[in-house]
Structure formats: C-alpha cells, structure tokens
Scaffold this motif. Structure first.
Motif, PDB file in Angstrom:
ATOM      1  N   VAL A 165      44.624  48.564  30.338  1.00 30.44           N
ATOM      2  CA  VAL A 165      44.588  47.104  30.515  1.00 30.44           C
ATOM      3  C   VAL A 165      43.259  46.745  31.168  1.00 30.44           C
ATOM      4  CG1 VAL A 165      45.628  45.114  31.657  1.00 30.44           C
ATOM      5  CG2 VAL A 165      47.098  46.926  30.706  1.00 30.44           C
ATOM      6  N   VAL A 166      42.465  45.951  30.460  1.00 24.66           N
ATOM      7  CA  VAL A 166      41.122  45.586  30.927  1.00 24.66           C
ATOM      8  C   VAL A 166      41.042  44.080  31.110  1.00 24.66           C
ATOM      9  CG1 VAL A 166      38.651  45.673  30.410  1.00 24.66           C
ATOM     10  CG2 VAL A 166      40.145  47.535  29.666  1.00 24.66           C
ATOM     11  N   ASP A 167      40.453  43.651  32.217  1.00 21.43           N
ATOM     12  CA  ASP A 167      40.282  42.218  32.453  1.00 21.43           C
ATOM     13  C   ASP A 167      38.870  41.919  32.937  1.00 21.43           C
ATOM     14  OD1 ASP A 167      40.073  42.000  35.491  1.00 21.43           O
ATOM     15  OD2 ASP A 167      41.994  43.032  35.339  1.00 21.43           O
ATOM     16  N   THR A 168      38.511  40.658  32.899  1.00 22.72           N
ATOM     17  CA  THR A 168      37.199  40.217  33.381  1.00 22.72           C
ATOM     18  C   THR A 168      37.361  39.429  34.671  1.00 22.72           C
ATOM     19  OG1 THR A 168      37.326  38.212  32.021  1.00 22.72           O
ATOM     20  CG2 THR A 168      36.245  40.128  31.038  1.00 22.72           C
ATOM     21  N   GLY A 169      38.313  39.836  35.486  1.00 17.26           N
ATOM     22  CA  GLY A 169      38.651  39.115  36.697  1.00 17.26           C
ATOM     23  C   GLY A 169      37.775  39.435  37.892  1.00 17.26           C
TER      24      GLY A 169
END
Length: 229
Positions: A145-149
C-alpha cells in the motif's frame, strides 16, 4: 435513518448532528472491536482459520470499499493485481481483509492530495528471507500500500506499530484515530505467519508492505518468533 429524513421534518443542522452521532457511534464500535482483538491476541485466544481465499474477489472488494473514499478526498486510487498471483491463496480471509483495510484506511487518512495505491503480487525470496516460515514454503503473497501522504520520520517508524501510538501528538489531534490499526495489522501479520513493515520518508509518503505465506495445511508447528519492522 434520522440523517436521511424521509419525511423532511429536520433542519439541515439537525441532519448534520444526526450524521455526527452516527459517525461517533461507528468510531466507538470500531475502537471496542480493535481493543477486543488486541486483547485476544495477547492472551492467545484469537482463532485463526486457514481457508481458500479468492484473490480476484479480494482485490475487487478493496476497490469497491475505498473508491468512494478516494472520490470524497479527490485522490487517485488504483488497485493492481499481478498475473503471478494465484487465483486461490490459503490464509485466514477475515484477518487478511482486516489488515489490508487497516493499511488502506491509514493511507487515506494521512493523504490529503495525490494518490493511494494497493498492489497484490507474488513475493520474491528477498521479501521473506529470514522469516520463520521461509524454509517451509516459497509460495508467498506480497501486498503493498503506497500513498503520497505526510510520511513518517525514520525515528518514528517503529513507534507507529505500538498500540495507541501515532507519529506525535499533533498528528493525533489533526487526523484523529486511536493508533490501533497498525498495531493490529502487525499482530495479525504475525499470526498468519508473515510480516508487516514500512518504508517512509517524512513529507514524501509511505509504503506499507505485507508479506504472508500460502499455507494450504494451516500453520505448521515450527512457526515461532515472528517479527514486524
């Protein structure tokens, strides 16, 4: 039911209050369930049931569950499943779903712009090297799971897997939550014979990686000493 107000007897403010009450009740129920799960793990009473999991249905379920969340936050959301992923994988479906939902919920909570993505793929030997079951089977699943947070500072990356912990107090005040989701994910990953870890840099998003073995005959007796990084 009050928020939907089919008879049109409530003001807009009253409808909003109804939504707040409902949301708070759901949050409380989630908190209670999370605490119960952790308590069961600690006393060794959480039952794990290994069964055949349809991976196509699993990825589709995650897509359906979080598409509206992504639209609400104006984020790009993608779900990708590699062709190498077997159609059927043997693990505890309920616990696996809960881990992935926790990781995705966490990603959406701390991402205000950009994207969230989840990938299902066959794990390589390097992904599970050194784990207790690495010599028992070479058939492992990797979910990323990858995010740009907001990302996580290096010195806080161990802390976030502890119960009731987030990166800092300001994070908890701004984004809410109890800090139990990642702790539960860590414990469940261990119970499934695998590992959950994070790669992140402050201000540049996060990558959570779950790696679990395919266990058609259930958990072997050799499984012990699991770790989460």
């Amino acid at each position: 039911m009050l928020a939907e107000d089919p008879d049109q007897i409530l003001t807009e403010e009253q409808k909003e209050f109804s939504k707040v009450i409902h949301s708070s009740g759901q949050d409380l129920l989630t908190l209670i369930n999370d605490i119960l799960d952790l308590s069961k793990v600690e006393v060794g009473k959480l039952e794990i049931s290994f069964e055949e999991v349809n991976m196509s249905e699993m990825s589709q379920r995650m897509k359906q569950h979080f598409t509206q969340v992504a639209k609400h936050k104006n984020l790009e959301f993608t779900v990708r499943s590699s062709e190498e992923v077997p159609p059927v994988f043997n693990t505890d479906e309920q616990r696996l779903q809960q881990i992935v939902k926790n990781l995705l919920s966490n990603a959406f909570k701390f991402t205000e712009e950009g994207s969230v993505a989840v990938t299902f793929e066959k794990a390589s030997k390097g992904d599970f090297f050194g784990l207790p079951l690495s010599s028992y089977t070479e058939d492992w699943l990797k979910i990323t799971v990858v995010d740009t947070g907001i990302g996580i500072p290096a010195e806080k990356q161990q802390l976030i897997f502890e119960a009731f912990q987030q990166a800092d107090g300001a994070t908890m005040r701004k984004y809410g939550g109890t800090g139990l989701g990642l702790s539960i994910s860590k414990e469940f990953a261990q119970l499934l014979g695998g590992i959950c870890k994070v790669e992140s840099e402050e201000g540049k998003g996060s990558r959570f990686i779950l790696v679990i073995p395919n266990l058609p005959n259930g958990m072997p007796e050799i499984a012990s000493g699991f770790a989460c990084f």
